[in-house]
Design an enzyme around this catalytic site. Structure first.
Site, short mmCIF file in Angstrom:
data_model
loop_
_atom_site.label_atom_id
_atom_site.label_comp_id
_atom_site.label_asym_id
_atom_site.label_seq_id
_atom_site.Cartn_x
_atom_site.Cartn_y
_atom_site.Cartn_z
N CYS A 1 -20.18 19.53 -12.64
CA CYS A 1 -19.32 19.25 -11.50
C CYS A 1 -19.91 19.95 -10.27
O CYS A 1 -20.90 20.69 -10.38
CB CYS A 1 -17.89 19.74 -11.76
SG CYS A 1 -17.77 21.55 -11.90
N CYS B 1 -16.43 28.67 -7.53
CA CYS B 1 -16.25 27.28 -7.12
C CYS B 1 -15.26 27.22 -5.95
O CYS B 1 -14.20 27.86 -5.99
CB CYS B 1 -15.72 26.47 -8.31
SG CYS B 1 -15.20 24.79 -7.86
N GLU C 1 -11.33 32.01 -15.50
CA GLU C 1 -10.75 31.57 -14.22
C GLU C 1 -9.34 32.11 -14.05
O GLU C 1 -8.96 32.59 -12.97
CB GLU C 1 -10.74 30.04 -14.13
CG GLU C 1 -10.14 29.53 -12.83
CD GLU C 1 -9.94 28.03 -12.79
OE1 GLU C 1 -8.97 27.57 -12.15
OE2 GLU C 1 -10.74 27.31 -13.42
N THR D 1 -7.94 24.99 -12.70
CA THR D 1 -8.55 23.78 -12.13
C THR D 1 -9.00 22.78 -13.18
O THR D 1 -9.20 21.60 -12.86
CB THR D 1 -9.75 24.15 -11.23
OG1 THR D 1 -10.69 24.90 -12.00
CG2 THR D 1 -9.29 24.95 -10.03
N CYS E 1 -8.73 20.23 -10.36
CA CYS E 1 -9.89 19.68 -9.65
C CYS E 1 -9.95 18.17 -9.81
O CYS E 1 -9.69 17.63 -10.90
CB CYS E 1 -11.17 20.31 -10.20
SG CYS E 1 -12.68 19.67 -9.48
N SER F 1 -16.02 26.14 -23.39
CA SER F 1 -15.68 25.47 -22.14
C SER F 1 -14.31 24.81 -22.26
O SER F 1 -14.13 23.88 -23.04
CB SER F 1 -16.75 24.42 -21.80
OG SER F 1 -16.30 23.58 -20.75
N ASN G 1 -12.66 22.86 -20.10
CA ASN G 1 -12.58 21.46 -19.68
C ASN G 1 -13.22 20.54 -20.71
O ASN G 1 -12.79 19.40 -20.90
CB ASN G 1 -13.21 21.28 -18.29
CG ASN G 1 -14.71 21.28 -18.31
OD1 ASN G 1 -15.36 20.26 -18.51
ND2 ASN G 1 -15.31 22.45 -18.10
N SER H 1 -19.76 21.79 -17.39
CA SER H 1 -20.82 22.80 -17.46
C SER H 1 -21.99 22.35 -18.34
O SER H 1 -22.83 23.16 -18.72
CB SER H 1 -20.24 24.11 -18.01
OG SER H 1 -19.60 23.90 -19.26
#
Length: 571
Positions: free
Chosen positions: A12, A95, A125, A161, A189, A217, A219, A261
């Site tokens: 991203c 980010c 995060e 996000t 996001c 990860s 996401n 990622s």
């Protein structure tokens, strides 16, 4: 067998920005470089960073030196302050989407609001976001956890996000009905939303979904979760070695997506290996794919294209239609391209894993072929004239010395340029000039050529070659940055490079349109104009759609050079 790569697969914006920042720092600085915690959640990228001398700092020492990059997930503000007080130079690679959430939390925390974060408490995060809540932050990962919280007098609601959009939509609807005094912000996001929407569509239209990315990860795990909620068979892998090809053998359509990622080289490697393992289900298509791959990896297709372009340039200049200059161009381009690929194995490991493996396995044979082809080209040039031989010899020596360290180490403390390849943007421009000379100027050296038509032929060839080279440099931007190669797209950026390519191709079309009134035949003008027109369409199409396999994309672009010779031969 149908294999589809998701348009949204891969880095991203925030991850690409963080990785670019740390690689640029490593390529331009001699000081120690660290990342505070893992830069991103992908083990292959972290391993690559270690090979570049970029290591992880998990705790903050009392004293330190060098550069420290704050990871894309962000950190609590007190950690950034502590790093600076320890003596580090800090580069904040958080980010921008995460920075926005941090600022929202800080603004309302200063007013005494409670902060409710929809996200995993132990995710980096979320840990960073909690640092801005001034001790009044709460995390939830499910609706029942949200309703179990006390009803605050004032509260701000935000989401990690990369959170699941369906869960956050449910919580927003609940707040609108039962907690209307809460301040709710859409902080997921846009990239995350698009990825989840696309994976739902792909899972509904394909038999199986392969989700590629680190197991840490968040996401990526949610992409696998979203896909698994449909009827499609779903598998989450970190590398292609984890795929159970037996389980995939019975499926007719497979979709491949990847977390934010996951770098391009892992996605490309996954796609190519899945295609190879399943080729037995479509033997004809598999045979065609192998032939395409052979012509591309050996650079035979590119060499044939150089010969075709040389023939077309001879027709434009109204030179005798001999094939000797086409042969010289083929031999020269083949020789230089093979040698360049041999030196580019490091970046090809990330850009073209198959080609890198091919060159490692056959290095001695390829080196012999390259040198033999270069020698044969020089001999043919000598038979046409001393001037042609001399020009080609100089070009060959420049090509051979492109990767060699010509300036000794130690000439200047901050010296960065020791080889021709170290000159920023040199690759694209030198390849363009070399092709222009060998395809249009060499054929005119020992014959009577009108300067106007020689200029038209040179600019036509240069326009096509520049566009082709710059386009592939854009596609190879990740690997080139890792290898420390400063190509034109790295200097200009991806978007500006695409714009430049379009302008160059349009200028090439305008050049031909202007050559017609000057005396170039109408039929030749418009036949040759078809090639830059086709390249303009292909570049636009491939720039928008990442689902086309790298082999298909490369084969179509390289084949456009063959069309120049075909168009010229029609007359």
């Amino acid at each position: 067998m149908k294999i589809t790569i998701a348009k949204t697969a891969g880095f991203c914006m925030g991850v690409r920005r963080a990785v670019d920042m740390v690689l640029d720092a490593a390529n331009t600085s001699d000081t120690p470089i660290y990342t505070y915690g893992p830069l991103i959640h992908n083990p292959q990228v972290l391993e690559m960073l270690e090979t570049k001398g970029i290591f992880r700092l998990d705790t903050i020492p009392e004293k330190g030196t060098g550069l420290v990059l704050i990871r894309a997930h962000g950190v609590p503000p007190e950690d950034e302050t502590a790093l600076k007080q320890a003596g580090f130079s800090v580069i904040n690679a958080t980010c921008p989407r995460v920075v926005r959430v941090q600022m929202i939390i800080r603004k309302f925390a200063q007013k005494g609001y409670a902060t409710i974060i929809i996200g995993e408490e132990n995710h980096p995060e979320v840990k960073g976001l909690l640092g801005y809540a001034q001790g009044n932050g709460h995390t939830v990962t499910a609706m029942d956890q949200f309703t179990a919280l006390p009803v605050f007098e004032n509260a701000v609601v935000v989401a990690q996000t990369t959170q699941n959009t369906a869960l956050y939509d449910e919580i927003k609807a609940f707040c609108a009905k039962h907690r209307p005094h809460y301040q709710v912000f859409d902080t997921i996001c846009g990239s995350t939303e698009r990825r989840q929407q696309e994976v739902r569509h792909l899972a509904a239209t394909h038999d199986a979904v392969i989700v590629v990315g680190g197991r840490q990860s968040g996401n990526t795990r949610r992409l696998a979760q979203v896909a698994a909620e449909t009827r499609a068979f779903t598998t989450h892998i970190e590398t292609v070695s984890e795929i159970d090809f037996t389980a995939l053998a019975g499926f007719r359509s497979i979709a491949i997506t990847a977390g934010a990622s996951t770098p391009n080289w892992i996605i490309t490697d996954t796609c190519s290996r899945v295609a190879r393992h399943l080729e037995h289900q479509r033997p004809v298509a598999g045979a065609i794919s192998r032939i395409q791959g052979f012509f591309l990896k050996t650079n035979l297709l590119l060499a044939l294209g150089a010969g075709s372009l040389t023939y077309a340039c001879s027709v434009v200049q109204q030179l005798p239609r001999t094939w000797i200059h086409a042969a010289i161009a083929m031999l020269y381009v083949f020789s230089m391209q093979v040698l360049n690929n041999m030196f580019a194995v490091k970046s090809d490991t990330y850009n073209h894993p198959d080609r890198a493996g091919f060159y490692r396995r056959h290095r001695p044979v390829l080196a012999l072929l390259a040198l033999s082809s270069g020698g044969a080209g020089l001999y043919l040039a000598y038979t046409t004239g001393v001037m042609s031989f001399f020009i080609l010899l100089v070009m060959s020596l420049l090509g051979l010395s492109y990767n060699l360290k010509l300036i000794p180490k130690g000439w200047g403390r901050t010296q960065q340029i020791r080889r021709i390849k170290d000159i920023p943007g040199s690759k694209t421009l030198l390849i363009t000039m070399a092709w222009g000379v060998v395809t249009s100027i060499l054929p005119a050296v020992d014959t009577r050529s009108v300067p106007l038509w020689m200029a038209v032929a040179f600019l036509y060839a240069a326009g096509l070659v520049f566009s082709r080279t710059a386009f592939f440099d854009i596609k190879a931007i990740q690997g080139d940055r890792i290898a420390g190669r400063e190509t034109l797209p790295i200097l200009l950026g991806e978007k500006k490079s695409f714009v430049l390519i379009r302008y160059v191709l349009i200028a090439t079309l305008v050049l031909l349109a202007g050559a017609w009134p000057a005396g170039l035949s109408f039929s030749l003008t418009w036949l040759l104009a078809l090639v830059p027109g086709l390249m303009l369409v292909l570049v636009h199409f491939f720039g928008k759609d990442s689902r086309i396999s790298g082999t298909q994309m490369e084969f179509m672009i390289e084949s456009s050079f063959l069309l120049t010779g075909v168009m010229a031969a029609i007359l």
